[in-house]
Design an enzyme around this catalytic site. Structure first.
Site, PDB file in Angstrom:
ATOM      1  N   LYS A   1       0.865  -1.183   0.000  1.00 52.05           N
ATOM      2  CA  LYS A   1       0.000   0.000   0.000  1.00 52.05           C
ATOM      3  C   LYS A   1       0.900   1.230   0.000  1.00 52.05           C
ATOM      4  O   LYS A   1       1.938   1.238   0.691  1.00 52.05           O
ATOM      5  CB  LYS A   1      -0.866  -0.050   1.261  1.00 52.05           C
ATOM      6  CG  LYS A   1      -1.939   1.004   1.359  1.00 52.05           C
ATOM      7  CD  LYS A   1      -2.816   0.741   2.581  1.00 52.05           C
ATOM      8  CE  LYS A   1      -3.985   1.701   2.672  1.00 52.05           C
ATOM      9  NZ  LYS A   1      -4.915   1.355   3.778  1.00 52.05           N
TER      10      LYS A   1
ATOM     11  N   SER B   1      -9.969  -1.278   6.980  1.00 48.60           N
ATOM     12  CA  SER B   1      -9.405  -1.119   5.633  1.00 48.60           C
ATOM     13  C   SER B   1      -8.668  -2.309   5.052  1.00 48.60           C
ATOM     14  O   SER B   1      -8.278  -2.274   3.891  1.00 48.60           O
ATOM     15  CB  SER B   1      -8.475   0.082   5.600  1.00 48.60           C
ATOM     16  OG  SER B   1      -9.242   1.236   5.497  1.00 48.60           O
TER      17      SER B   1
ATOM     18  N   SER C   1      -9.818   1.246   2.847  1.00 47.85           N
ATOM     19  CA  SER C   1      -8.951   2.085   2.031  1.00 47.85           C
ATOM     20  C   SER C   1      -7.863   1.306   1.288  1.00 47.85           C
ATOM     21  O   SER C   1      -7.267   1.845   0.360  1.00 47.85           O
ATOM     22  CB  SER C   1      -8.283   3.146   2.913  1.00 47.85           C
ATOM     23  OG  SER C   1      -7.423   2.532   3.863  1.00 47.85           O
TER      24      SER C   1
HETATM   25  N1  GLN Z   1     -13.305   3.340   6.239  1.00 46.02           N
HETATM   26  C1  GLN Z   1     -12.783   3.758   7.510  1.00 46.02           C
HETATM   27  C2  GLN Z   1     -12.397   5.215   7.433  1.00 46.02           C
HETATM   28  O1  GLN Z   1     -12.654   5.804   6.460  1.00 46.02           O
HETATM   29  C3  GLN Z   1     -11.603   2.920   7.882  1.00 46.02           C
HETATM   30  C4  GLN Z   1     -10.374   3.287   7.155  1.00 46.02           C
HETATM   31  C5  GLN Z   1      -9.178   2.474   7.541  1.00 46.02           C
HETATM   32  O2  GLN Z   1      -9.303   1.414   8.170  1.00 46.02           O
HETATM   33  N2  GLN Z   1      -8.021   2.988   7.201  1.00 46.02           N
HETATM   34  O3  GLN Z   1     -11.862   5.763   8.336  1.00 46.02           O
END
Ligand code: GLN
Length: 489
Positions: free
Chosen positions: A81, A180, A156
């Site tokens: 990532k 995510s 994400s």
């Molecule tokens: N979707 C969640 C957010 O927008 C989790 C994101 C994540 O785990 N990085 O914060």
């Protein structure tokens, strides 16, 4: 006909290289070619490190051929990532503010993989600074879901999920703050594990919400995840939150039968909001676990309905302080011709950050300001404590908790972009686990409406080995994890 290289497990790839059935160079070139062919439609990579990959593959082949001791990941390609710092390689966090940032050092996870002889293929697309559930918040465009290009891959870590699902890397490292790794794994039909908070060093991982962020592998099976986790887990003196807890052999228990395993199903995870077709897939997976000898018990997580609200206060508060370092002075984007220092800060940040990031910084700054701190931040922390206690109580009764990883299958691109609350609810079942700092995993089960569904398996602190065992036993007895999108076979 033998399986193509992108269909092989990490173990089979490693064995194949050792037995000289193929070389790391051939494997690496195979993946680089697939990226070239397929990634223009998926957009799962932001940077492809072709030259370095070829040089690393050559080095891995030399090490293995000369009979030197080597890690099981030697010669195996992977993706990261774009949140992990990689020395000499662009690291953007999918933000314009880091558009021109070349990291001067490696994240600990990257240096561990590099030392194991694994071959970096490139950096994956993601939601900007890991904020999002659909990968639509990237400054570098959407990622398509390999199962249906009109749908999101989740987020994400959407780029990592899509690239593993499409066979454009044998594995990727994602990060999970509120879901995510697990939610995109669920949307794309791969295996993703978020270990216990502190299990893997976060040194060199660009911070979103420091009390929640955790690195984890995204793979095609639990067996692969065990190998990757093995090479990453452990204390790191460079990360003060990394845990000083012994690292077990994650592959040792994979074959343990599940007789007598106690599974808890939280009533709250099967209430309104869960798609019926997803619920049916979860039921079928639970039935499979019963066949494997597990017993089922209904359990309660009474504060879980408060998790999303609490998370968005805590995560936003932490991100507002973490992101204050992007000021146009030290690194990243700087605006043209600032008229004074304040103008430099304001315009650099205004131009560099995307809408969702700005929204979170504003919410976080507000929640932390004098007069509101007690009303929001302190209250959110208290709720977090209650949620953690709920899990502690449940783990006195059962070995693992199961439920959906996400309330729906992958939604359409653009479908939720103007509806932040629905988007935030995509992490309804993953966020409580993150707030508690527990390990959680998503494995692909029977599909619903032609799209992948993830079963979430939650364990007690540092019980990743048990999660991997529970997941592996399912994968030994079913072939749900072997399903791949037609055009990427
Ligand atoms: N979707 C969640 C957010 O927008 C989790 C994101 C994540 O785990 N990085 O914060």
């Amino acid at each position: 006909m033998s399986d193509p290289l992108h269909a092989l497990s990490l173990k089979a790839l490693s064995q194949g290289i050792v037995d000289a059935k193929f070389s790391s160079m051939e494997v690496t070139e195979h993946f680089l070619n697939r990226i070239e062919t397929f990634d223009p439609a998926l957009n799962s990579y932001l940077t492809v490190t072709k030259e370095q990959a070829i040089a690393q593959a050559e080095q891995a082949d030399n090490t293995i051929r000369s009979g030197q001791p080597h890690s099981p990941l030697a010669g195996i390609p992977y993706a990261l990532k774009d949140l992990y710092c990689t020395q000499g390689i662009r690291t953007t966090a999918a933000s314009k503010i880091l558009d021109n940032f070349i990291s001067p050092y490696d994240a600990t996870v990257q240096s561990k993989l590099r030392h194991s002889g694994a071959v970096l293929l490139g950096k994956n697309n993601m939601d900007e600074f890991a904020m999002g559930s659909s990968n639509e918040n990237s400054a570098y465009g959407n990622v398509a879901n390999p199962w249906d290009h009109a749908r999101v891959p989740g987020g994400s870590s959407g780029g990592g999920a899509a690239c593993v699902a499409a066979g454009l890397a044998p594995f990727s490292l994602g990060s999970d703050t509120g879901g995510s790794i697990r939610q995109p794994a669920s949307f794309t039909g791969i295996t993703g594990i978020k270990p216990t908070y502190g299990r893997i060093s976060r040194y060199g991982m660009i911070a979103f919400a420091s009390s929640l962020d955790q690195c984890g592998p995204m793979t095609r099976s639990a067996e692969d995840a065990a190998l990757v986790l093995q090479s990453l887990a452990g204390f790191d003196e460079k990360d003060s939150t990394s845990a000083q807890v012994d690292v077990p052999d994650y592959s040792a228990d994979l074959d343990k039968p599940l007789d007598g395993l106690k599974i808890g199903l939280p009533k709250e995870f099967f209430a309104d909001g869960l798609d019926q077709a997803v619920a049916a897939s979860i039921d079928a997976a639970i039935a499979q676990y019963k066949k494997l000898g597990a017993t089922i018990k209904e359990v309660h997580l009474p504060h879980s309905h408060l998790a999303v609200a609490s998370y968005y206060v805590v995560a936003s508060a932490e991100c507002s302080t973490n992101l204050s370092r992007f000021d146009g002075v030290r690194y990243g984007h700087r605006c043209e011709d600032p008229k004074d220092l304040l103008d430099l800060y304001e315009r650099s940040r205004w131009e560099g950050f995307g809408d969702e990031v700005k929204r979170r910084i504003m919410v976080g700054t507000y929640a932390l300001s004098a007069g509101y701190y007690d009303a929001y931040y302190r209250k959110a922390q208290k709720i977090r404590r209650l949620i953690k206690q709920d899990f502690i109580d449940v783990f006195k009764q059962v070995d693992v908790i199961m439920g959906p990883a996400a309330p729906n299958t992958a939604f359409k691109l653009g479908e939720m972009i103007d509806d932040q609350v629905s988007m935030y609810l995509a992490d309804l079942y993953t966020i409580p686990v993150s707030l508690a700092g527990l390990p959680g995993m998503s494995i692909p089960i029977q599909q619903a409406n032609g799209m992948p569904v993830g079963l979430q398996i939650i364990g007690n602190y540092f019980e990743e080995a048990r999660l991997l065992n529970v997941a592996h036993q399912y994968q030994l007895n079913t072939d749900d994890h072997l399903q791949t999108p037609k055009q990427y076979q």
